[in-house]
Design a protein around this motif. Structure first.
Motif, PDB file in Angstrom:
ATOM      1  N   ASN A  43       0.804  -1.223   0.000  1.00 11.36           N
ATOM      2  CA  ASN A  43       0.000   0.000   0.000  1.00 11.36           C
ATOM      3  C   ASN A  43       0.840   1.278   0.000  1.00 11.36           C
ATOM      4  OD1 ASN A  43      -2.516  -1.332  -0.029  1.00 11.36           O
ATOM      5  ND2 ASN A  43      -2.452  -1.609   2.188  1.00 11.36           N
ATOM      6  N   ARG A  46      -0.657   4.100  -2.242  1.00 13.98           N
ATOM      7  CA  ARG A  46      -1.812   4.721  -1.587  1.00 13.98           C
ATOM      8  C   ARG A  46      -1.360   5.609  -0.427  1.00 13.98           C
ATOM      9  NH1 ARG A  46      -6.515   0.283  -0.753  1.00 13.98           N
ATOM     10  NH2 ARG A  46      -7.645   2.181  -0.225  1.00 13.98           N
ATOM     11  N   GLN A  47      -0.279   5.229   0.235  1.00 16.14           N
ATOM     12  CA  GLN A  47       0.256   6.061   1.317  1.00 16.14           C
ATOM     13  C   GLN A  47       0.716   7.404   0.776  1.00 16.14           C
ATOM     14  OE1 GLN A  47       3.731   4.470   3.268  1.00 16.14           O
ATOM     15  NE2 GLN A  47       4.015   6.273   4.552  1.00 16.14           N
ATOM     16  N   ASN A  49      -0.383   8.902  -1.818  1.00 16.58           N
ATOM     17  CA  ASN A  49      -1.568   9.670  -2.199  1.00 16.58           C
ATOM     18  C   ASN A  49      -2.354  10.186  -1.007  1.00 16.58           C
ATOM     19  OD1 ASN A  49      -1.037   9.297  -4.906  1.00 16.58           O
ATOM     20  ND2 ASN A  49      -2.343   7.490  -5.097  1.00 16.58           N
ATOM     21  N   SER A  50      -2.123   9.638   0.167  1.00 21.00           N
ATOM     22  CA  SER A  50      -2.883  10.060   1.353  1.00 21.00           C
ATOM     23  C   SER A  50      -2.227  11.205   2.105  1.00 21.00           C
ATOM     24  CB  SER A  50      -3.066   8.866   2.297  1.00 21.00           C
ATOM     25  OG  SER A  50      -1.826   8.479   2.879  1.00 21.00           O
ATOM     26  N   PRO A  53      -3.782  15.187   1.182  1.00 20.86           N
ATOM     27  CA  PRO A  53      -4.683  14.668   0.145  1.00 20.86           C
ATOM     28  C   PRO A  53      -5.378  15.723  -0.703  1.00 20.86           C
ATOM     29  CG  PRO A  53      -5.656  14.432   2.319  1.00 20.86           C
ATOM     30  CD  PRO A  53      -4.233  14.832   2.542  1.00 20.86           C
ATOM     31  N   ASN A  56      -1.687  17.411  -2.784  1.00 25.31           N
ATOM     32  CA  ASN A  56      -0.567  16.637  -3.321  1.00 25.31           C
ATOM     33  C   ASN A  56      -0.670  16.508  -4.842  1.00 25.31           C
ATOM     34  OD1 ASN A  56      -2.476  14.621  -3.780  1.00 25.31           O
ATOM     35  ND2 ASN A  56      -1.828  13.357  -2.061  1.00 25.31           N
ATOM     36  N   TRP A  58      -1.415  14.063  -6.741  1.00 26.70           N
ATOM     37  CA  TRP A  58      -2.603  13.358  -7.204  1.00 26.70           C
ATOM     38  C   TRP A  58      -3.811  14.285  -7.228  1.00 26.70           C
ATOM     39  CZ3 TRP A  58      -2.607   9.121  -9.784  1.00 26.70           C
ATOM     40  CH2 TRP A  58      -3.792   8.414  -9.978  1.00 26.70           C
ATOM     41  N   LEU A 187     -14.216   3.745  -2.513  1.00 21.90           N
ATOM     42  CA  LEU A 187     -13.478   4.420  -1.448  1.00 21.90           C
ATOM     43  C   LEU A 187     -14.446   4.981  -0.409  1.00 21.90           C
ATOM     44  CD1 LEU A 187     -10.737   6.410  -3.403  1.00 21.90           C
ATOM     45  CD2 LEU A 187     -10.483   4.272  -2.137  1.00 21.90           C
ATOM     46  N   ILE A 189     -13.942   7.208   1.823  1.00 24.48           N
ATOM     47  CA  ILE A 189     -13.855   8.663   1.965  1.00 24.48           C
ATOM     48  C   ILE A 189     -14.746   9.372   0.957  1.00 24.48           C
ATOM     49  CG2 ILE A 189     -11.873   8.926   0.409  1.00 24.48           C
ATOM     50  CD1 ILE A 189     -10.838  11.092   2.320  1.00 24.48           C
TER      51      ILE A 189
END
Length: 223
Positions: A43, A46-47, A49-50, A53, A56, A58, A187, A189
């Motif tokens: 992951n 994904r880290q 991208n987090s 958020p 960043n 992305w 997702l 979120i």
């Protein structure tokens, strides 16, 4: 696949779909393969991208505030800062998943009975809304997108999920109240704002689970 209506859910006016990870296989599966192949922590992408958020690489790219070259540089720097250098261009190559035929058949079977919308966070790379890597795949995705009454792409309007405005815009365009909508996304979120507005939500983890839960909400079975 055909659907059979076994009950009428009169309070449902619209079914709103995410695209990647819902109507296609999840890009997270491709991320995981890449991580295994390159000896990265699970992951890790994904880290990256987090972190930050909303600002960043992305987030900026999904709002089309930067181009692919800038994304490549920024993501590479962000991943390096977290301990493992991953080129942004490598991540972009992993985005386009494979279409899920069962989910697409279910979508098509709802046409004409419910208003159908798609809200997708995407980036301006590849071909079409699904960021397809080939023209052939782009045509297949385009045929799916044509089923919807309305499609919202983050990279075209400069707003991305989970910004509540993007869900409100869809409801206004479809002319439906959020309380009469079902929203599917992979997702959590992105589901929270929809649920807070009154939508019933489905967190998609697989095609089979999607069909089971959507069928239960709509009173349908899928053959």
């Amino acid at each position: 696949m055909l659907s059979k209506q076994v009950g009428i859910m009169v309070d449902t006016a619209a079914v709103i779909w995410d695209f990647g990870g819902v109507l296609t296989s999840s890009p997270f599966e491709a991320f995981a393969r890449y991580e295994r192949q390159h000896g990265l922590p699970e992951n890790f992408i994904r880290q990256v991208n987090s972190v930050n958020p909303d600002t960043n690489a992305w987030a900026l790219f999904e709002r089309a505030e930067i181009d692919s070259a800038t994304f490549d540089a920024l993501f590479t720097a962000e991943s390096t800062a977290l301990g493992h250098k991953v080129a942004g261009r490598d991540v972009l190559a992993l985005l386009a998943g494979d279409l899920r035929p069962g989910a697409i058949a279910a979508l098509k079977s709802l046409k004409g009975t419910y208003r159908l919308g798609c809200i997708t966070n995407n980036v301006p790379v590849g071909h079409g809304a699904g960021m397809a890597g080939t023209q052939e795949k782009a045509q297949a995705v385009g045929a799916v997108m044509a089923v919807f009454d309305h499609v919202i792409e983050s990279s075209k309007i400069g707003i991305r999920k989970p910004d509540p405005r993007i869900y409100q815009l869809m409801c206004e365009t479809l002319q439906v109240d959020p309380s009469t909508c079902i929203y599917l996304d992979d997702l959590g979120i992105n589901l929270k704002p929809a649920k807070a507005m009154g939508m019933r939500t489905i967190k998609v983890t697989s095609e089979a689970q999607l069909l089971e839960e959507l069928g239960a909400l709509l009173g349908r079975t899928w053959d």
